[in-house]
Design a protein around this motif. Structure first.
Motif: not given
Length: 149
Positions: A50-55, A72-75, A80-95
């Protein structure tokens, strides 16, 4: 041929999450393009790839050391697709991006820059970690102790 392809794919996925593009590259030497694509589709259907799980895993592991631009660059390099990158960053960057930049700067440098040359050196460091110019300016113009409460 298909068994060794499947075994290799499972061994790769057992060590860490992989993006579809990464796994395709690693399996490319073991079979033709159609066999590799079929194996990747099978792994995706089984929920093993899963690309989403990987991201998500990648961002969780690297967010404390890198800014959003670098993540974003590394993903993207890993396919990894841009939309999955955006979701992963939004979901996992608490600070916030600013808080992460402050933390990285504090860990690397003992003091705020004293002159233009040191300011440029510290700015290059933060830029290499993937932080925006605006964030870098805000971090470097602050004096220790005057952060907002």
């Amino acid at each position: 041929m298909a068994t060794s392809l499947h075994d290799r794919a499972l061994r790769c996925l057992a060590t860490r999450e992989h993006s579809r593009a990464e796994l395709a590259r690693k399996l490319g030497t073991l079979g033709n393009e159609d066999d590799v694509k079929a194996e990747l589709d099978r792994l995706t259907e089984l929920g093993l790839l899963s690309d989403a799980r990987f991201a998500d895993a990648f961002v969780r592991a690297k967010a404390a050391r890198f800014g959003a631009a670098r993540l974003r660059l590394e993903l993207a390099r890993r396919g990894v697709a841009a939309e999955q990158i955006g979701e992963a960053i939004a979901d996992n960057c608490g600070d916030s991006e600013l808080e992460r930049a402050r933390d990285i700067h504090r860990r690397k440098f003992a003091a705020a820059p004293g002159d233009a040359r040191e300011w440029a050196r510290q700015a290059r460091f933060l830029q290499g970690r993937g932080f925006s110019t605006e964030i870098i300016r805000r971090v470097l113009k602050e004096n220790p102790g005057d952060e907002p409460a």
